[in-house]
Every structure is written in C-alpha cells, then in structure tokens.
Design a protein around this motif. Structure first.
Motif, mmCIF file in Angstrom:
data_model
loop_
_atom_site.group_PDB
_atom_site.id
_atom_site.type_symbol
_atom_site.label_atom_id
_atom_site.label_comp_id
_atom_site.label_asym_id
_atom_site.label_seq_id
_atom_site.Cartn_x
_atom_site.Cartn_y
_atom_site.Cartn_z
ATOM 1 N N GLN A 164 1.014 -1.021 0.067
ATOM 2 C CA GLN A 164 0.072 0.048 -0.135
ATOM 3 C C GLN A 164 1.015 1.309 0.033
ATOM 4 O O GLN A 164 1.879 1.373 0.906
ATOM 5 C CB GLN A 164 -0.792 -0.021 1.268
ATOM 6 C CG GLN A 164 -1.761 -0.862 1.259
ATOM 7 C CD GLN A 164 -3.032 -0.246 2.201
ATOM 8 O OE1 GLN A 164 -2.494 -0.146 3.619
ATOM 9 N NE2 GLN A 164 -4.332 -0.052 2.072
ATOM 10 N N VAL A 165 0.680 2.127 -0.930
ATOM 11 C CA VAL A 165 1.453 3.252 -1.158
ATOM 12 C C VAL A 165 0.735 4.515 -1.122
ATOM 13 O O VAL A 165 -0.378 4.756 -1.775
ATOM 14 C CB VAL A 165 2.172 3.126 -2.320
ATOM 15 C CG1 VAL A 165 3.349 4.301 -2.587
ATOM 16 C CG2 VAL A 165 2.891 1.754 -2.556
ATOM 17 N N ALA A 209 -1.020 7.986 -1.955
ATOM 18 C CA ALA A 209 -0.739 8.776 -3.032
ATOM 19 C C ALA A 209 -0.922 10.564 -2.723
ATOM 20 O O ALA A 209 -0.814 11.279 -3.763
ATOM 21 C CB ALA A 209 -1.815 8.450 -3.904
ATOM 22 N N TYR A 267 3.352 7.476 -4.674
ATOM 23 C CA TYR A 267 2.541 6.262 -5.191
ATOM 24 C C TYR A 267 3.366 6.245 -6.582
ATOM 25 O O TYR A 267 3.612 5.278 -7.250
ATOM 26 C CB TYR A 267 1.101 6.447 -5.591
ATOM 27 C CG TYR A 267 0.395 5.698 -6.237
ATOM 28 C CD1 TYR A 267 0.171 4.392 -5.694
ATOM 29 C CD2 TYR A 267 -0.021 5.841 -7.594
ATOM 30 C CE1 TYR A 267 -0.558 3.353 -6.537
ATOM 31 C CE2 TYR A 267 -0.473 4.990 -8.396
ATOM 32 C CZ TYR A 267 -0.645 3.814 -7.987
ATOM 33 O OH TYR A 267 -1.540 2.991 -8.976
ATOM 34 N N ILE A 280 0.748 -2.964 -6.162
ATOM 35 C CA ILE A 280 0.702 -1.653 -5.752
ATOM 36 C C ILE A 280 -0.627 -1.132 -5.557
ATOM 37 O O ILE A 280 -1.423 -1.085 -6.599
ATOM 38 C CB ILE A 280 1.474 -0.743 -6.412
ATOM 39 C CG1 ILE A 280 2.797 -1.219 -6.914
ATOM 40 C CG2 ILE A 280 1.804 0.612 -5.842
ATOM 41 C CD1 ILE A 280 3.680 -0.245 -8.083
ATOM 42 N N MET A 331 -2.871 1.917 -4.076
ATOM 43 C CA MET A 331 -3.179 3.471 -3.612
ATOM 44 C C MET A 331 -3.819 3.663 -2.189
ATOM 45 O O MET A 331 -4.805 2.830 -1.751
ATOM 46 C CB MET A 331 -4.060 4.139 -4.541
ATOM 47 C CG MET A 331 -3.350 5.495 -5.154
ATOM 48 S SD MET A 331 -4.573 6.246 -6.252
ATOM 49 C CE MET A 331 -3.601 6.544 -7.623
#
Ligand SMILES: NC(=O)c1ccc[n+]([C@@H]2O[C@H](COP(=O)([O-])OP(=O)(O)OC[C@H]3O[C@@H](n4cnc5c(N)ncnc54)[C@H](OP(=O)(O)O)[C@@H]3O)[C@@H](O)[C@H]2O)c1
Length: 303
Positions: free
Chosen positions: A191-192, A194, A233, A250, A252
């Motif tokens: 989880q990145v 954004a 992100y 990946i 968001m």
C-alpha cells in the motif's frame, strides 16, 4: 583541505567516502559509531566516534583539526524518533551542540544536514525562506538543531534534503526505492500513499552538494534534492516500471489509511535554484538515479 565526516557508515556518509576518492588532495577523516563498515579501500583515516559523548567529540576534533565537518549522523528513523524522544533529543539536538562547540574551538566550517520534515507540508516545492512548522518529533528535533547551529556556530551551512535514496553496504536503514523493489520482487502486495509529494534525492547528488559546499566553505541554508516532483505512489510505480515488476501489487492509499506513529508532511519537495546558481549543483533525473542504483546493486552483489 581536511574534511571530517560524522556518520560515515550511513547512506550519505558512505557516498561521501565514494565521492572523495576522486579528490585525493582532500584529507578525509571518516567517523562513525563502532567499527568502520565502508566495504572498499579508500583514501581516508577512520576514527570511531559516538557523537553523543561530548568528550569523544572534543578529542577527535582536537586531534584531527579538520577545516570542514560534514555532520551526517542523526537519528533518521522518523517513527523511532516519535517513540523514543529522549534518544532523538540526544542525537539530533544535544550532540549537534557538542559538534557546534567543537567546530568553534578549532575554527572548522560546519555543514549540517537537515530535512524537509521541518515543514508542515501545505504546499511545495519549497524554497529556503519558507516558514518551518514541523508535524513530527523528528521534524521538531531537526528544526531545533538548525536553530542551534544558526545561533551558536561561527561558520556554517545547513543543507536540507528530501527522501534520500540509494544503496550502500550494511545499511542501517532502507529507503523507499529499495523497499518497493524488494517487496515487489518477492511478490508482496504494498500500500503506497498517493497524497504525499516529494522531490526524491539521489544519495550521490547529496554527497556532491556537500562537497561543493565544503570546497567553497559556502554559508547559509541550501535546499538540495532531485529535480522531479512526484507523489510517493508515482515514485513506486516508476520503480516497478524500471525493474519490470508487477504493478498490480501496488495499491493506492491515503496517509490516514497507513498507521504510522509519526505524522508526515503531505506536500514538500524543494526548489533547488539557489544551489544550482550558487554552488553549481546538478541533480540527476529520477530515471537516471534508478539506473545508477541498478548499476550499484550489481557491483555490490559482486563485491
Ligand atoms: N534519508 C533521508 O531520507 C533523509 C531525508 C532528509 C534529511 N536527512 C538527513 O540527512 C542526514 C543523513 O541521513 P542518511 O540518509 O545518511 O541517514 P542514515 O543512513 O540513517 O545514517 C545516519 C548514520 O548516523 C549514525 N549514528 C547514529 N547514532 C550515532 C552516534 N551516536 N554516533 C555516531 N553516529 C551515529 C548511524 O550509525 P549506524 O549505521 O551505526 O546506526 C548511521 O550510520 C541526516 O542528518 C538526516 O536527518 C535524511
């Protein structure tokens, strides 16, 4: 010229040792906590130095008498600082006072490293005169250190930087590029965020900037980072594209969706015109930076 580096086992510290190989006329003193972990032969002298022990700082500085000190050592893990505020104060504030005093005694020029986390992140990219307003304990500690340097040092420059990435041997801490690459390579979903924006900095570029400041004994505050402004992100997507990794892993997230002890500033990133104009600083693009990291991963693998 004689240059002393604190934290020479760290990411920036090791990149400084790499950089100064091209300048054998510079006498280099590498210092770090415990044993020397730089894996290559180099033209430097090593002294063990724990910066939290005032007597050790005074002894090493008085014995070696550098013209310039590049102070990279710090407690750099933002969440660890939030959870262990006593040690954060000791390393990021009190030890800086020891270093300022020791530099003043021997008339050394101090190059102090600071961070975009002194800002609250309402807008960016930021220039040097923006008003600081830290959100985290780490940010507070680094701002206190900046104030201390400005108030008490006889000769100083402060280099603030943003999200430094790169690879060295025996790193005490990973960084976003290596973290994302490793996770995606091992098929892990990540989880990145954004909603956080940065201008990521190649560690080599930061080392070069320190050396440019050292050579001129430049004074004042400089913003040093990469030239490309992106969300974290987007950064991770570029990492996946570069190494041909599975982007479907990946997802968001918002900052609120990720539980972290310390608050991060949403938007930072730096304007780097001052460093370009006054220091002749040049930053690689993010893509060029990834290529440099890739080459180094291959050579470290064979080292
Ligand atoms: N990395 C980033 O994204 C970033 C962003 C903005 C600003 N900065 C600033 O840039 C500077 C350099 O960061 P970096 O990325 O090179 O960090 P790093 O890789 O974490 O290196 C910091 C070094 O400080 C050393 N250290 C810790 N306690 C010490 C002590 N008591 N005495 C001597 N050395 C000690 C650590 O030693 P061990 O290896 O033995 O633990 C480590 O090698 C720091 O001032 C940091 O605040 C970094």
């Amino acid at each position: 010229m004689k240059v002393l580096v604190t934290g020479s086992n760290g990411l920036l510290g090791q990149k400084l040792l790499d950089h100064y190989k091209q300048f054998p006329e510079v006498e280099l003193i590498a210092t770090a906590r415990g044993a020397d972990r730089y894996p290559f032969p180099g033209n430097y002298t090593y002294c063990a130095l724990d910066i939290t022990i005032e007597a050790e700082v005074n002894q090493v500085f008085n014995e070696t008498k550098p013209d310039v000190v590049i102070h990279t050592a710090a407690m750099t893990n933002v969440d660890a600082c939030e959870l262990d505020q006593v040690n954060c104060d000791l390393l990021n504030v009190k030890a800086v006072q020891f270093i300022v005093n020791a530099c003043n005694q021997i008339n050394a020029h101090l190059i102090h490293l600071s961070t975009d986390f002194i800002f609250d992140g309402t807008h960016g990219p930021l220039h040097e005169n923006e008003k600081p307003n830290p959100l985290s304990y780490y940010g507070h500690s680094k701002l206190k250190a900046e104030q201390l340097v400005q108030a008490h040092s006889n000769s100083w420059a402060i280099l603030r930087t943003v999200l430094v990435y790169g690879v060295v041997k025996d790193m005490s801490r990973s960084n976003i590029v290596l973290w994302a690459k490793n996770a995606l390579e091992s098929g892990k979903s990540i989880q990145v965020v954004a909603d956080q924006f940065r201008t990521p900095t190649l560690a080599e570029d930061l080392a070069k900037a320190c050396a440019l400041v050292a050579a001129q004994k430049a004074t004042g505050i400089f913003h040093i980072s990469g030239q490309n402004f992106m969300s974290i992100y987007d950064l991770v997507v570029q990492v996946a594209d570069f190494w041909n990794l599975d982007k479907s892993l990946i997802s968001m997230s918002s900052s609120e969706g990720i539980q972290q002890p310390a608050k991060r500033p949403p938007i930072t990133g730096f304007q780097i015109h001052k460093a370009i104009t006054l220091l002749n600083y040049q930053a690689h693009t993010f893509k060029e930076g990834l290529q440099i990291v890739d080459n180094q991963l291959k050579s470290l693998h064979h080292a």
